[in-house]
Design an enzyme around this catalytic site. Sequence first.
Site, PDB file in Angstrom:
ATOM      1  N   CYS A 116      -0.610   7.428 -41.687  1.00 41.72           N
ATOM      2  CA  CYS A 116       0.317   8.061 -40.741  1.00 41.72           C
ATOM      3  C   CYS A 116       1.545   8.647 -41.433  1.00 41.72           C
ATOM      4  CB  CYS A 116       0.772   7.056 -39.695  1.00 41.72           C
ATOM      5  SG  CYS A 116      -0.576   6.398 -38.714  1.00 41.72           S
ATOM      6  N   HIS A 256       8.185   7.665 -36.928  1.00 40.30           N
ATOM      7  CA  HIS A 256       6.760   7.772 -36.588  1.00 40.30           C
ATOM      8  C   HIS A 256       6.542   7.132 -35.223  1.00 40.30           C
ATOM      9  CE1 HIS A 256       2.513   7.617 -36.630  1.00 40.30           C
ATOM     10  NE2 HIS A 256       2.417   6.340 -36.924  1.00 40.30           N
ATOM     11  N   ASN A 286      -0.023   7.409 -30.600  1.00 38.90           N
ATOM     12  CA  ASN A 286       0.149   7.545 -32.045  1.00 38.90           C
ATOM     13  C   ASN A 286      -0.784   8.653 -32.540  1.00 38.90           C
ATOM     14  OD1 ASN A 286       0.097   7.283 -34.823  1.00 38.90           O
ATOM     15  ND2 ASN A 286      -0.096   5.061 -34.821  1.00 38.90           N
TER      16      ASN A 286
HETATM   17  O1  UT7 Z   1       0.458   4.225 -37.225  1.00 39.31           O
HETATM   18  C1  UT7 Z   1       0.247   3.240 -38.167  1.00 39.31           C
HETATM   19  C2  UT7 Z   1       1.032   2.111 -37.841  1.00 39.31           C
HETATM   20  N1  UT7 Z   1       0.446   1.334 -36.754  1.00 39.31           N
HETATM   21  C3  UT7 Z   1       1.284   0.620 -36.045  1.00 39.31           C
HETATM   22  O2  UT7 Z   1       2.461   0.731 -36.215  1.00 39.31           O
HETATM   23  C4  UT7 Z   1       0.748  -0.398 -35.073  1.00 39.31           C
HETATM   24  C5  UT7 Z   1       1.512  -1.685 -35.248  1.00 39.31           C
HETATM   25  N2  UT7 Z   1       1.145  -2.716 -34.346  1.00 39.31           N
HETATM   26  C6  UT7 Z   1       1.398  -2.681 -33.015  1.00 39.31           C
HETATM   27  O3  UT7 Z   1       1.908  -1.716 -32.511  1.00 39.31           O
HETATM   28  C7  UT7 Z   1       1.085  -3.888 -32.192  1.00 39.31           C
HETATM   29  O4  UT7 Z   1       0.791  -4.966 -33.048  1.00 39.31           O
HETATM   30  C8  UT7 Z   1      -0.078  -3.672 -31.200  1.00 39.31           C
HETATM   31  C9  UT7 Z   1       0.352  -2.750 -30.073  1.00 39.31           C
HETATM   32  C10 UT7 Z   1      -1.290  -3.099 -31.910  1.00 39.31           C
HETATM   33  C11 UT7 Z   1      -0.481  -5.003 -30.578  1.00 39.31           C
HETATM   34  O5  UT7 Z   1       0.640  -5.599 -29.946  1.00 39.31           O
HETATM   35  P1  UT7 Z   1       0.971  -7.134 -30.203  1.00 39.31           P
HETATM   36  O6  UT7 Z   1       2.136  -7.461 -29.364  1.00 39.31           O
HETATM   37  O7  UT7 Z   1       1.082  -7.322 -31.675  1.00 39.31           O
HETATM   38  O8  UT7 Z   1      -0.282  -7.826 -29.584  1.00 39.31           O
HETATM   39  P2  UT7 Z   1      -1.296  -8.815 -30.289  1.00 39.31           P
HETATM   40  O9  UT7 Z   1      -2.196  -8.065 -31.214  1.00 39.31           O
HETATM   41  O10 UT7 Z   1      -0.540  -9.981 -30.832  1.00 39.31           O
HETATM   42  O11 UT7 Z   1      -2.146  -9.292 -29.044  1.00 39.31           O
HETATM   43  C12 UT7 Z   1      -1.576 -10.069 -27.994  1.00 39.31           C
HETATM   44  C13 UT7 Z   1      -2.604 -10.288 -26.909  1.00 39.31           C
HETATM   45  C14 UT7 Z   1      -3.935 -10.759 -27.422  1.00 39.31           C
HETATM   46  O12 UT7 Z   1      -4.465 -11.687 -26.504  1.00 39.31           O
HETATM   47  P3  UT7 Z   1      -4.378 -13.258 -26.780  1.00 39.31           P
HETATM   48  O13 UT7 Z   1      -5.075 -13.473 -28.093  1.00 39.31           O
HETATM   49  O14 UT7 Z   1      -2.917 -13.567 -26.848  1.00 39.31           O
HETATM   50  O15 UT7 Z   1      -5.066 -13.843 -25.603  1.00 39.31           O
HETATM   51  C15 UT7 Z   1      -4.790  -9.524 -27.411  1.00 39.31           C
HETATM   52  O16 UT7 Z   1      -6.166  -9.810 -27.265  1.00 39.31           O
HETATM   53  O17 UT7 Z   1      -2.866  -9.038 -26.241  1.00 39.31           O
HETATM   54  C16 UT7 Z   1      -4.266  -8.809 -26.206  1.00 39.31           C
HETATM   55  N3  UT7 Z   1      -4.496  -7.361 -26.240  1.00 39.31           N
HETATM   56  C17 UT7 Z   1      -4.592  -6.619 -25.135  1.00 39.31           C
HETATM   57  N4  UT7 Z   1      -4.550  -6.914 -23.833  1.00 39.31           N
HETATM   58  C18 UT7 Z   1      -4.685  -5.929 -22.946  1.00 39.31           C
HETATM   59  C19 UT7 Z   1      -4.607  -6.575 -27.317  1.00 39.31           C
HETATM   60  N5  UT7 Z   1      -4.774  -5.297 -26.934  1.00 39.31           N
HETATM   61  C20 UT7 Z   1      -4.789  -5.313 -25.580  1.00 39.31           C
HETATM   62  C21 UT7 Z   1      -4.926  -4.293 -24.616  1.00 39.31           C
HETATM   63  N6  UT7 Z   1      -4.870  -4.644 -23.308  1.00 39.31           N
HETATM   64  N7  UT7 Z   1      -5.088  -2.989 -24.923  1.00 39.31           N
END
Ligand code: UT7
Length: 329
Positions: A116, A256, A286
């Site tokens: 990115c 970004h 993104n």
């Molecule tokens: O462009 C390159 C750079 N990329 C980035 O900057 C992305 C960086 N990361 C992020 O933006 C975030 O980490 C995410 C948006 C990808 C994820 O957010 P998070 O707050 O870190 O969530 P998580 O991965 O810790 O997941 C929390 C919970 C999980 O459930 P459990 O295990 O707590 O039961 C996931 O399974 O949210 C769940 N989850 C979702 N639920 C509903 C993950 N994706 C989804 C979804 N809808 N789309």
Amino acid sequence: MFKGIPAEIAGIGIFIPEKILSNADLEKIVDTSDEWITTRTGIKERRIAPDDMATSDMMKRAADIAIERSGINPDDIQLVIGCTATPDMPFPSTACLVQHKLGLQNAAAFDLQAGCSGFLYGLTIASQFIASGAVKAVLVLGGETLSRIQNWEDRSTCVLFGDGAGAAVIAPAKEGSGILNFSISADGAFADALKVPAGGSLMPATEETVKNHMHAVHMDGRDVFRQAVTKMPEAALKALEELGMTVEDIDHFIPHQANIRIIESVGKRLGIPEEKTIVNLQKYGNTSCASLPIALCEAVESGRIKKGDTILLTAIGAGLAWGSIILKW
Ligand code: UT7
């Protein structure tokens, strides 16, 4: 630190596909909700390229606008840098395809891969070709068709990304404008945090890799998040300090566009007020290499960015590769 002939963005253009994929649409495809996507990312909708368009087609459309706005003779464009994580194909480079579509007969062309951060890396390289006096003008392309490399069963990634393209013509700066400084870095220790595992020499395509979605984006979101909120401010401060500037000198902060929580955290760490921060990820998600040029171009078109304003760009992406640029519009 920037040395040599100052370089500026002489013209910028973008192409945004018309088709909108909303959070409500995604609720029908995968186990997610508008509420989760909005609160965890800030994204409300993203654009999807038509089936008959590839990354080079969108880049070409953006470049037509950028070249026209630059007022630069296309014959003076001597280099095309294609920044993308979703090239039309592994080779030839997407930059070569766009060079041909545009008829830029005097231009060398290559792609660069910095996740990115591609457009930010591309601007940096272009500025150095101008700084050395090696070329008259460079076309930097940032475009993605990320919808083509999603696993639409993986809710943790498929809700995040969108398609689009931007292009900028870089040329010697007019008095008082241009790229003032840059800082680019990388750390391959985080290579596994964000990748498309198959399709290269390590894991060639097989029926198995296709079945297992190994040609789609795989991301450890939390790991990337943690790195993003520390590395982007570091790069910004390094670029500012080398210039003897502080965040007070910045009129517009364009990070970004990956996640509103990352943007807010980076802004807070830097001490940049919200009103100086440009955010459009609610509309596009993104778009990787297209993210910075789309945000910059829209802010210029709307009149938010004015001549003489100082802009801070920051990005981070697969690699991990990250960086910052400070420029005067
Ligand atoms: O462009 C390159 C750079 N990329 C980035 O900057 C992305 C960086 N990361 C992020 O933006 C975030 O980490 C995410 C948006 C990808 C994820 O957010 P998070 O707050 O870190 O969530 P998580 O991965 O810790 O997941 C929390 C919970 C999980 O459930 P459990 O295990 O707590 O039961 C996931 O399974 O949210 C769940 N989850 C979702 N639920 C509903 C993950 N994706 C989804 C979804 N809808 N789309």
